[in-house]
Design a protein around this motif. Structure first.
Motif, short mmCIF file in Angstrom:
data_model
loop_
_atom_site.label_atom_id
_atom_site.label_comp_id
_atom_site.label_asym_id
_atom_site.label_seq_id
_atom_site.Cartn_x
_atom_site.Cartn_y
_atom_site.Cartn_z
N ALA A 2 0.92 -1.10 0.00
CA ALA A 2 0.16 0.08 0.28
C ALA A 2 0.85 1.12 0.04
CB ALA A 2 -0.72 0.10 1.15
N THR A 3 0.33 2.42 -0.23
CA THR A 3 0.68 3.66 -0.13
C THR A 3 0.34 4.45 0.91
OG1 THR A 3 0.96 3.45 -2.58
CG2 THR A 3 1.01 5.85 -1.50
N LEU A 4 1.17 5.29 1.48
CA LEU A 4 0.83 6.23 2.66
C LEU A 4 0.94 7.50 1.94
CD1 LEU A 4 0.59 7.05 5.47
CD2 LEU A 4 2.72 7.10 5.82
N TYR A 5 -0.02 8.35 1.78
CA TYR A 5 -0.10 9.57 1.24
C TYR A 5 0.09 10.56 2.27
CZ TYR A 5 -1.47 7.62 -3.20
OH TYR A 5 -1.89 6.76 -4.39
N GLN A 6 0.80 11.48 2.19
CA GLN A 6 0.96 12.68 3.15
C GLN A 6 0.51 13.92 2.47
OE1 GLN A 6 4.81 11.03 5.94
NE2 GLN A 6 5.30 11.89 4.24
N LEU A 7 -0.46 14.28 3.14
CA LEU A 7 -1.16 15.64 2.60
C LEU A 7 -0.77 16.82 3.41
CD1 LEU A 7 -4.87 14.63 1.51
CD2 LEU A 7 -2.82 14.48 0.24
N HIS A 8 -0.15 17.80 2.91
CA HIS A 8 0.09 19.14 3.44
C HIS A 8 -0.75 20.18 2.75
CE1 HIS A 8 1.95 22.41 5.44
NE2 HIS A 8 2.17 21.67 6.30
N SER A 9 -2.27 20.55 2.87
CA SER A 9 -2.87 21.32 2.03
C SER A 9 -3.33 22.23 2.89
CB SER A 9 -3.90 20.47 1.34
OG SER A 9 -3.58 19.36 0.64
N THR A 10 -3.91 23.46 2.39
CA THR A 10 -4.47 24.57 2.91
C THR A 10 -5.99 24.10 2.43
OG1 THR A 10 -4.45 25.91 1.03
CG2 THR A 10 -2.84 26.27 2.60
N MET A 11 -7.03 24.86 2.82
CA MET A 11 -8.41 24.65 2.31
C MET A 11 -8.44 25.05 1.00
SD MET A 11 -11.27 23.69 3.35
CE MET A 11 -12.40 23.55 1.82
N ASP A 12 -7.75 25.89 0.42
CA ASP A 12 -7.71 26.53 -1.11
C ASP A 12 -7.21 25.15 -1.90
OD1 ASP A 12 -8.99 28.82 -0.33
OD2 ASP A 12 -6.83 29.90 -0.23
N LEU A 14 -6.78 21.87 -0.93
CA LEU A 14 -7.17 20.51 -0.55
C LEU A 14 -7.95 19.68 -1.69
CD1 LEU A 14 -7.07 18.30 1.67
CD2 LEU A 14 -9.63 19.48 2.53
N ARG A 15 -8.91 20.35 -2.35
CA ARG A 15 -9.61 19.67 -3.38
C ARG A 15 -8.73 19.05 -4.47
NH1 ARG A 15 -15.11 22.00 -6.03
NH2 ARG A 15 -15.67 20.62 -4.28
N ARG A 16 -7.67 19.93 -4.82
CA ARG A 16 -6.70 19.67 -6.04
C ARG A 16 -5.77 18.46 -5.46
NH1 ARG A 16 -3.40 24.31 -8.19
NH2 ARG A 16 -2.33 24.03 -6.16
N SER A 17 -5.39 18.65 -4.00
CA SER A 17 -4.67 17.62 -3.55
C SER A 17 -5.31 16.32 -3.46
CB SER A 17 -3.88 17.95 -1.92
OG SER A 17 -3.58 19.14 -2.05
N THR A 18 -6.63 16.24 -3.26
CA THR A 18 -7.42 15.05 -3.03
C THR A 18 -7.31 14.48 -4.57
OG1 THR A 18 -8.69 15.88 -1.22
CG2 THR A 18 -9.60 13.95 -2.48
N GLU A 19 -7.92 15.40 -5.75
CA GLU A 19 -7.87 14.76 -6.99
C GLU A 19 -6.47 14.11 -7.46
OE1 GLU A 19 -8.31 16.85 -11.42
OE2 GLU A 19 -9.20 17.91 -9.76
#
Length: 109
Positions: A2-12, A14-19
């Motif tokens: 599996a992969t561990l995705y580390q997200l460091h996003s602002t609200m602005d 977050l959608r693009r990071s999730t995509e």
């Protein structure tokens, strides 16, 4: 594996990071929320559904990052009920080196 995705996003971002994450998502992958990203957990869940990201093995964040949020924000978010676990820095390091993950991907937009 599996992969561990580390997200460091602002609200602005977050959608693009999730995509971005959805492009390579596989059943059993996990997510680590870094910085203030945990404050947007409800939005993250909406974006995960929007991008058909399912079968998440775990969603984690750091205790130090949660401590940076206001007490009222922490109470309203109820992170303990929405996250798999809140980790210490040492536990985060152990998680990134865990043999259950064949790769760790950082998404910071």
């Amino acid at each position: 594996m599996a992969t561990l995705y580390q997200l460091h996003s602002t609200m602005d971002t977050l959608r693009r990071s999730t995509e971005e994450m959805s492009r390579t998502w596989r059943k059993g992958d996990s997510i680590m929320l870094l910085g203030t990203t945990a404050a947007f957990i409800d939005w993250l869940n909406a974006y995960l559904n929007e991008h058909d990201i399912e079968h998440i093995a775990g969603i984690y964040t750091l205790g130090d990052d949660v401590a940076q949020l206001t007490t009222s924000a922490t109470d309203k978010l109820s992170l303990e009920t929405k996250l798999t676990r809140i980790l210490t820095d040492a536990e985060w390091v152990t998680l990134t080196q865990d043999s259950q993950f064949d790769k760790v991907v950082m998404i910071a937009l």
